[in-house]
Design a protein around this motif. Structure first.
Motif, mmCIF file in Angstrom:
data_model
loop_
_atom_site.group_PDB
_atom_site.id
_atom_site.type_symbol
_atom_site.label_atom_id
_atom_site.label_comp_id
_atom_site.label_asym_id
_atom_site.label_seq_id
_atom_site.Cartn_x
_atom_site.Cartn_y
_atom_site.Cartn_z
ATOM 1 N N ARG A 237 29.289 -9.853 45.060
ATOM 2 C CA ARG A 237 29.279 -9.483 43.639
ATOM 3 C C ARG A 237 28.060 -8.629 43.360
ATOM 4 N NH1 ARG A 237 26.405 -12.583 39.512
ATOM 5 N NH2 ARG A 237 24.998 -14.118 40.417
ATOM 6 N N THR A 238 28.122 -7.890 42.284
ATOM 7 C CA THR A 238 26.979 -7.106 41.855
ATOM 8 C C THR A 238 26.147 -7.922 40.872
ATOM 9 O OG1 THR A 238 26.292 -5.082 40.705
ATOM 10 C CG2 THR A 238 28.393 -6.035 40.043
ATOM 11 N N LEU A 239 24.850 -7.680 40.839
ATOM 12 C CA LEU A 239 23.977 -8.331 39.863
ATOM 13 C C LEU A 239 23.788 -7.462 38.624
ATOM 14 C CD1 LEU A 239 21.246 -9.864 42.210
ATOM 15 C CD2 LEU A 239 23.227 -10.992 41.166
ATOM 16 N N THR A 240 24.540 -6.368 38.562
ATOM 17 C CA THR A 240 24.499 -5.480 37.395
ATOM 18 C C THR A 240 25.773 -5.668 36.592
ATOM 19 O OG1 THR A 240 23.143 -3.844 38.539
ATOM 20 C CG2 THR A 240 24.393 -3.077 36.627
ATOM 21 N N PHE A 241 25.626 -6.048 35.326
ATOM 22 C CA PHE A 241 26.763 -6.309 34.445
ATOM 23 C C PHE A 241 27.321 -4.985 33.940
ATOM 24 C CE2 PHE A 241 28.264 -7.457 30.028
ATOM 25 C CZ PHE A 241 29.408 -8.129 30.453
ATOM 26 N N LEU A 242 28.578 -4.728 34.259
ATOM 27 C CA LEU A 242 29.231 -3.517 33.786
ATOM 28 C C LEU A 242 30.706 -3.816 33.558
ATOM 29 C CD1 LEU A 242 29.755 -1.048 36.761
ATOM 30 C CD2 LEU A 242 28.967 -3.363 37.090
ATOM 31 N N ASP A 246 40.493 0.078 29.834
ATOM 32 C CA ASP A 246 41.781 0.208 30.512
ATOM 33 C C ASP A 246 42.002 1.611 31.046
ATOM 34 O OD1 ASP A 246 42.266 -2.382 29.919
ATOM 35 O OD2 ASP A 246 43.668 -2.007 28.283
ATOM 36 N N TYR A 247 41.210 2.565 30.592
ATOM 37 C CA TYR A 247 41.350 3.952 31.039
ATOM 38 C C TYR A 247 40.342 4.308 32.135
ATOM 39 C CZ TYR A 247 43.816 3.865 26.623
ATOM 40 O OH TYR A 247 44.657 3.522 25.598
ATOM 41 N N GLY A 248 39.646 3.291 32.663
ATOM 42 C CA GLY A 248 38.724 3.511 33.762
ATOM 43 C C GLY A 248 37.377 4.059 33.359
ATOM 44 N N MET A 249 37.074 4.047 32.065
ATOM 45 C CA MET A 249 35.792 4.564 31.587
ATOM 46 C C MET A 249 34.812 3.411 31.401
ATOM 47 S SD MET A 249 36.358 7.724 31.526
ATOM 48 C CE MET A 249 34.876 8.315 30.688
ATOM 49 N N PRO A 250 33.530 3.617 31.783
ATOM 50 C CA PRO A 250 32.553 2.542 31.600
ATOM 51 C C PRO A 250 32.318 2.224 30.136
ATOM 52 C CG PRO A 250 31.502 4.557 32.422
ATOM 53 C CD PRO A 250 32.961 4.791 32.442
ATOM 54 N N VAL A 251 32.184 0.935 29.850
ATOM 55 C CA VAL A 251 31.933 0.474 28.482
ATOM 56 C C VAL A 251 30.439 0.591 28.192
ATOM 57 C CG1 VAL A 251 32.004 -1.542 26.960
ATOM 58 C CG2 VAL A 251 33.906 -1.071 28.531
ATOM 59 N N SER A 252 30.087 1.123 27.026
ATOM 60 C CA SER A 252 28.682 1.240 26.623
ATOM 61 C C SER A 252 28.284 0.076 25.729
ATOM 62 C CB SER A 252 28.444 2.559 25.879
ATOM 63 O OG SER A 252 28.637 3.660 26.738
ATOM 64 N N PHE A 253 27.001 -0.282 25.787
ATOM 65 C CA PHE A 253 26.474 -1.380 24.987
ATOM 66 C C PHE A 253 25.574 -0.825 23.881
ATOM 67 C CE2 PHE A 253 27.226 -3.165 29.252
ATOM 68 C CZ PHE A 253 28.173 -4.114 28.911
ATOM 69 N N TYR A 254 25.610 -1.517 22.723
ATOM 70 C CA TYR A 254 24.910 -1.040 21.536
ATOM 71 C C TYR A 254 23.955 -2.111 20.999
ATOM 72 C CZ TYR A 254 28.232 2.776 21.820
ATOM 73 O OH TYR A 254 28.949 3.857 22.261
ATOM 74 N N ARG A 270 24.719 -2.110 32.628
ATOM 75 C CA ARG A 270 25.026 -0.689 32.623
ATOM 76 C C ARG A 270 26.370 -0.508 31.902
ATOM 77 N NH1 ARG A 270 27.766 3.246 35.633
ATOM 78 N NH2 ARG A 270 26.563 5.153 35.928
ATOM 79 N N LYS A 271 26.524 0.382 30.944
ATOM 80 C CA LYS A 271 25.612 1.423 30.514
ATOM 81 C C LYS A 271 25.071 1.068 29.133
ATOM 82 C CE LYS A 271 27.596 5.626 32.562
ATOM 83 N NZ LYS A 271 28.088 6.970 32.211
ATOM 84 N N ILE A 272 23.795 1.376 28.920
ATOM 85 C CA ILE A 272 23.198 1.233 27.605
ATOM 86 C C ILE A 272 23.353 2.567 26.880
ATOM 87 C CG2 ILE A 272 21.149 0.599 26.317
ATOM 88 C CD1 ILE A 272 22.267 -1.626 28.153
#
Length: 525
Positions: A237-242, A246-254, A270-272
Motif C-alpha cells: 500500500r502507499t502511505l500517501t492518501f489519494l 470515476d473519470y480517472g482524475m485525481p481528487v483535490s483537497f480544500y 495528494r493533491k492539495i
C-alpha cells in the motif's frame, strides 16, 4: 529512530517547493530535489539559491526533461535517489513525493510509525491478474517498444505502436521478473533502495526493457521491490492518501478537508488544491508539531464515494430482455415491505410468519447472508439475485408452493421496485416509516463505513444532514413513483391505525393486522 529522505519530483511553483523543503527538513529529515529540466530555469535557480545553505537539502546532479508516461520520470527519480543516498548516509527511509503532496501527520508520528513497521511500503499487485489498470493499454505497455510520448506526439506514438502490432514485433518480458504495478508514491527502506541501485547497475537488460515500456513509473520500482525483497517485508500500500474520480482524475483537497485528512491512516496526502491557502498553512505547521494525538477513522474514500454518488441516482444500464419478457405469474401476489431500519422490518416479518403462515424472506437483494433455499446457484450472490431477480422470485414461489410471498427491500432499491411493478403479477408495497435519531444515524454511518469509531464529532455533525436528507430522498422517490397498492405505517401512529394498513396489505382480518402491529418493541433500536 527513523530519518526520512524525501525524493521530490517537481516542475513548478518554486515558492511552494521551498516552503515544503523547509518544513520537512526543520524536523530533522532530508530532501533530494529533481526539478524538471523542461521547466523555467529561473525557478530552479531561485530554489537552489534559497536552499543552498540548508544542509538537509540536496539536488539531483543531472536534471532530466520529464514527460508523462515516459522512462524520464523513473530516471529523474533514480538521479534524485542517488544524490540522497550519497548526501544523507544516516537516512533510513526514502519517500517519493510530488510538489502537490503535503504531510497529514507530524514527523514524530511518521518516525514512530516507520520504526514500528520495518517494511517497504509500495503498492505492488500482479500486472496481469489484477484489475489495477481500468482502461487503455495493458500488456501492450510491456510487449511493444514505446519511443514517443503519447500526449505530445500522439500520431507518432500510435503509428509506431500499430506498425509493431501489424508486423508482430513483440518482445519477451525478462524471464526472472514477475511484473507488478501500483502507485508511484512509495516509501522504501535504505537497504531496499541500495539493492535497487545495485540491480540497475548490473542488470542492463532489465534497464533496456523498462526504458521503452509505457508508464514505467507504475511498474519499475513496484516490480524490483518484489523481485529483491521477501514478501513478508512488503506492505502493498502507499502511505500517501489519494483518490480518483470515476473519470480517472485525481481528487483535490480544500480548506474544509483538514480534519478529514488528519483522520486517514496515511502520512501524506495528494493533491492539495492551489486555492486551499488555509489548508496549506495548517498542514505546513503540522509536521514539526509534537504531542499530537491522531484519531484514525479512515473513512475518506467511503465518504467520497457516498457523497459523489448522490448525483448519479437513477442511472442504470438497460434491462436484459429476459428480465422484461419473463413474468412472475399473473395470479401471484408479491408483497414488498420497504424499510431503512432492517431490524424493524425483520421483526415485522417474523410476526407475519407466525400470525399468517405466509412465506416471508428478509432482505434478499441487500444482504448476502439472507437465508434462502438452494435454487441451483442463482441465489448464491447478491449480484446473481439482482441480475436474475424475476427468475429468482418465480423459483421462490415454486419452492414454497404458494401464490403469495412477502419480501423485504431497502428503500434505495427503486429500480427493483419499478421492475416488479411492471410485471403482470400483483405487487404491493408497505413502507415502514421510522424515526431517525442522531445516535441512530451515527451508528448507521459507522455500519456502512462512512465513519469510524474515531471519526471526529465535527465530521459527524457535517455528515448527519447529508445522511438524513439521503434517507428522506429515498422515501420521496418511492412516493413520487406513484405505485398502486402502496401503503405506509408510521412509528408514531397507534397500533389500530397501523393494524388496518397491515390488514389491507396482507389481505387478512383486522384482528390479525392489529396483532402484528402490536408487536412488542417493534421499533426499538
Amino acid at each position: 529512530m527513523a530519518k526520512i529522505a524525501y525524493i521530490l519530483l517537481c516542475h513548478k511553483d518554486p515558492d511552494a517547493i521551498i516552503l515544503q523543503a523547509e518544513r520537512l527538513t526543520a524536523a530533522g529529515d532530508y530532501m533530494s530535489i529533481h526539478f524538471d529540466a523542461r521547466a523555467n530555469s529561473r525557478h530552479f535557480q531561485k530554489i537552489q539559491q534559497v536552499l543552498h545553505d540548508n544542509p538537509n537539502v540536496t539536488f539531483a546532479r543531472k536534471r532530466i526533461k520529464c514527460g508523462w508516461g515516459e522512462w524520464s520520470l523513473v530516471q529523474a527519480s533514480l538521479n534524485a535517489i542517488e544524490a540522497a543516498v550519497e548526501a544523507f548516509p544516516d537516512a533510513t527511509h526514502f519517500y517519493m513525493l510530488s510538489g502537490d503532496c503535503m504531510a497529514i501527520k507530524t514527523a514524530e508520528y511518521a518516525h514512530e510509525f516507520l520504526d514500528e513497521n520495518d517494511k517497504d511500503f509500495v503498492e505492488s499487485v500482479d500486472f496481469f491478474d489484477s484489475y489495477w489498470i481500468k482502461t487503455g493499454m495493458r500488456e501492450e505497455r510491456l510487449i511493444y517498444r514505446h519511443y514517443f510520448n503519447e500526449r505530445k506526439h500522439k500520431k507518432l506514438f500510435y503509428a509506431s505502436f500499430n506498425l509493431q502490432r501489424k508486423l508482430g514485433l513483440t518482445r519477451e518480458i525478462p524471464a526472472d521478473l514477475q511484473m507488478m504495478i501500483g502507485s508511484q508514491w512509495w516509501c522504501l527502506r535504505r537497504q531496499t533502495i541500495e539493492a535497487i541501485l545495485e540491480f540497475s547497475r548490473t542488470r542492463r537488460d532489465v534497464m533496456r526493457f523498462f526504458r521503452t515500456t509505457w508508464i514505467p513509473d507504475e511498474t519499475f520500482f513496484q516490480t524490483l521491490v518484489r523481485h529483491l525483497i521477501p514478501e513478508e517485508e512488503i506492505d502493498s500500500r502507499t502511505l500517501t492518501f489519494l483518490m480518483f474520480s470515476d473519470y480517472g482524475m485525481p481528487v483535490s483537497f480544500y480548506n474544509d478537508h483538514y480534519d478529514l485528512l488528519l483522520s486517514q491512516d496515511f502520512l501524506f496526502a495528494r493533491k492539495i488544491s492551489p486555492e486551499a491557502k488555509e489548508l496549506k498553512i495548517r498542514l505546513g505547521r503540522l509536521y514539526a508539531t509534537r504531542g499530537v494525538d491522531f484519531q484514525i477513522s479512515n473513512e475518506g474514500r467511503s465518504l467520497y464515494k457516498f457523497l459523489t454518488g448522490r448525483g448519479r441516482i437513477g442511472r442504470r444500464f438497460a434491462m436484459r430482455f429476459w428480465e422484461t419478457e419473463s413474468s412472475l405469474g399473473r395470479e401471484r401476489e408479491l408483497m414488498i415491505v420497504v424499510c431503512k431500519k432492517w431490524h424493524v422490518a425483520k421483526r415485522l416479518l417474523e410476526q407475519i410468519r407466525q400470525v399468517t403462515n405466509l412465506p416471508a424472506i428478509d432482505y434478499l437483494f441487500d444482504e448476502e447472508a439472507t437465508a434462502l433455499p438452494d435454487l441451483g446457484g442463482i441465489q448464491a450472490t447478491l449480484g446473481k439475485r439482482t441480475r436474475h431477480r424475476r427468475a429468482l422470485m418465480r423459483m421462490l414461489f415454486e419452492y414454497f408452493d404458494t401464490d403469495r410471498l412477502v419480501v423485504c427491500m431497502d428503500p434505495s432499491n427503486i429500480e427493483l421496485l419499478n421492475d416488479f411493478y411492471s410485471d403482470r403479477s400483483k405487487t404491493r408495497i408497505l413502507e415502514i416509516e421510522c424515526q431517525f435519531t442522531d445516535d441512530y444515524l451515527i451508528g448507521h454511518a459507522r455500519r456502512v463505513g462512512l465513519a469510524g469509531e474515531r471519526t471526529s464529532q465535527a465530521t459527524l455533525e457535517r455528515l448527519l444532514p447529508t445522511i438524513r436528507n439521503d434517507l428522506t430522498y429515498e422515501a420521496d422517490r418511492i412516493r413520487d413513483a406513484g405505485f398502486e397498492k402502496y401503503g405506509r405505517i408510521h412509528q408514531a401512529a397507534d397500533a389500530e391505525t397501523n393494524g388496518e394498513k397491515l390488514a389491507a396489505f396482507l389481505s387478512i382480518s383486522s384482528e390479525k393486522g392489529l396483532q402484528i402491529a402490536a408487536t412488542d418493541h417493534l421499533y426499538a433500536d
